[in-house]
Design a protein around this motif. Structure first.
Motif, PDB file in Angstrom:
ATOM      1  N   UNK A 133      61.913  57.779  74.098  1.00 40.68           N
ATOM      2  CA  UNK A 133      61.202  58.637  75.052  1.00 40.68           C
ATOM      3  C   UNK A 133      61.282  58.073  76.464  1.00 40.68           C
ATOM      4  N   UNK A 134      61.277  56.755  76.577  1.00 41.68           N
ATOM      5  CA  UNK A 134      61.360  56.117  77.889  1.00 41.68           C
ATOM      6  C   UNK A 134      62.704  56.377  78.564  1.00 41.68           C
ATOM      7  N   UNK A 135      63.703  56.767  77.767  1.00 43.49           N
ATOM      8  CA  UNK A 135      65.032  57.071  78.305  1.00 43.49           C
ATOM      9  C   UNK A 135      65.163  58.534  78.701  1.00 43.49           C
ATOM     10  N   UNK A 136      64.070  59.287  78.627  1.00 41.61           N
ATOM     11  CA  UNK A 136      63.953  60.643  79.156  1.00 41.61           C
ATOM     12  C   UNK A 136      64.922  61.656  78.522  1.00 41.61           C
ATOM     13  N   UNK A 137      64.658  62.038  77.284  1.00 36.43           N
ATOM     14  CA  UNK A 137      65.474  63.097  76.678  1.00 36.43           C
ATOM     15  C   UNK A 137      65.346  64.398  77.453  1.00 36.43           C
ATOM     16  N   UNK A 138      66.408  65.174  77.434  1.00 31.97           N
ATOM     17  CA  UNK A 138      66.415  66.478  78.091  1.00 31.97           C
ATOM     18  C   UNK A 138      65.585  67.481  77.308  1.00 31.97           C
ATOM     19  N   UNK A 145      55.284  68.533  80.035  1.00 34.18           N
ATOM     20  CA  UNK A 145      54.911  68.173  81.402  1.00 34.18           C
ATOM     21  C   UNK A 145      55.060  66.675  81.631  1.00 34.18           C
ATOM     22  N   UNK A 146      54.611  65.894  80.669  1.00 34.31           N
ATOM     23  CA  UNK A 146      54.661  64.444  80.830  1.00 34.31           C
ATOM     24  C   UNK A 146      56.095  63.935  80.850  1.00 34.31           C
ATOM     25  N   UNK A 147      56.926  64.456  79.950  1.00 36.15           N
ATOM     26  CA  UNK A 147      58.306  63.965  79.832  1.00 36.15           C
ATOM     27  C   UNK A 147      59.276  64.694  80.761  1.00 36.15           C
ATOM     28  N   UNK A 148      58.799  65.806  81.345  1.00 33.02           N
ATOM     29  CA  UNK A 148      59.687  66.664  82.143  1.00 33.02           C
ATOM     30  C   UNK A 148      60.895  67.080  81.320  1.00 33.02           C
ATOM     31  N   UNK A 149      60.574  67.555  80.133  1.00 38.94           N
ATOM     32  CA  UNK A 149      61.600  67.950  79.165  1.00 38.94           C
ATOM     33  C   UNK A 149      61.236  69.293  78.560  1.00 38.94           C
ATOM     34  N   UNK A 150      62.214  69.929  77.959  1.00 40.41           N
ATOM     35  CA  UNK A 150      61.956  71.100  77.134  1.00 40.41           C
ATOM     36  C   UNK A 150      61.501  70.607  75.771  1.00 40.41           C
TER      37      UNK A 150
END
Length: 267
Positions: free
Chosen positions: A113-118, A158-163
């Protein structure tokens, strides 16, 4: 320039230029996941070794990461692929299979998660737990309804800025601002092992086709799965006959049929 604004248009675009999808998935899912991508019109590559995963991710159109059968070596490969995909501007999808079950899995998913999945795709129990809630999940099986995970999905997006996609009887997709529900599929689908894991790979294929619209791509992938599942169930006597009929239904599904039958509603 061809627009890719509907699920059917995205399916057509994917088939016209099949994306190479690096699928880091579990042992159980590899065969069905590869067959699902081939049936839908994409090109799968099951490359997970740490020695090559990052290098391969740089040339793939998208990466999908499923933590179903973990090992330290696999985690190294997952992280290398995720970092390389991000560096290359490629979308990558996280499937946090039963991440709540053990400390090893919880640590692995936190690092990913820290690597920001799309995109993040999971069942209701996985998404609730990923957002810090208390789920009723048992192993890889969800014991929570999708609607109960909708708030968790919005918060996580919202937190991850991901879909974030929550899949189940009625799917839910959000990017934190927009949200839709997708109806369809079949009650036989949970009885076919790793079918959900293969959906994660298909989400990656659609995201590779429309990286500028990963929300729409996720909706298109889930809609494709839902309509193929409905069609496969029509002649299936049980999960065995459903499985091969599902692959045939994916292959036979065309853009016009997908757009006509997809049941997508605002949430």
């Amino acid at each position: 320039m061809q627009t890719k604004t509907t699920p059917g248009a995205m399916l057509k675009a994917m088939r016209e230029k099949p994306p190479l999808v690096q699928c880091i998935t579990n042992y159980v899912a590899m065969n069905i996941a590869a067959n699902v991508l081939l049936a839908a019109g994409a090109s799968p590559a099951m490359v997970h070794a740490a020695e090559e995963a990052g290098e391969f991710a740089a040339i793939a159109s998208a990466v999908t990461i499923n933590i179903g059968t973990l090992s330290t070596q696999w985690i190294d490969g997952m992280q290398a692929a995720a970092k390389a995909a991000t560096s290359a501007g490629k979308p990558w999808v996280l499937d946090p299979v039963a991440h709540y079950a053990t400390a090893f899995r919880r640590n692995a998913v936190a690092e990913l998660l820290a690597l920001k999945p799309t995109i993040i795709r999971g069942n209701a129990s996985e998404i609730i737990a990923l957002a810090g809630g208390e789920s009723r999940g048992q192993g890889v099986d969800s014991r929570d309804p999708v609607e109960q995970a909708e708030g968790s999905a919005r918060w996580l997006a919202e937190r991850q800025r991901a879909v974030v996609a929550v899949t189940g009887a009625v799917d839910f997709v959000t990017d934190g601002e927009r949200a839709v529900r997708i109806e369809g599929g079949s009650a036989l689908m949970p009885q076919v092992t790793a079918l959900g894991c293969s959906l994660t790979c298909l989400v990656g294929a659609f995201a590779a086709t429309a990286p500028e619209d990963t929300f729409g791509a996720t909706v298109a992938a889930l809609s494709t799965f839902a309509i193929a599942g409905e069609e496969a169930a029509l002649g299936a006597a049980g999960p065995g006959s459903f499985s091969w009929r599902f692959l045939d239904a994916l292959t036979a599904l065309d853009a016009e049929t997908l757009d006509a039958r997809a049941r997508i509603s605002a949430a």
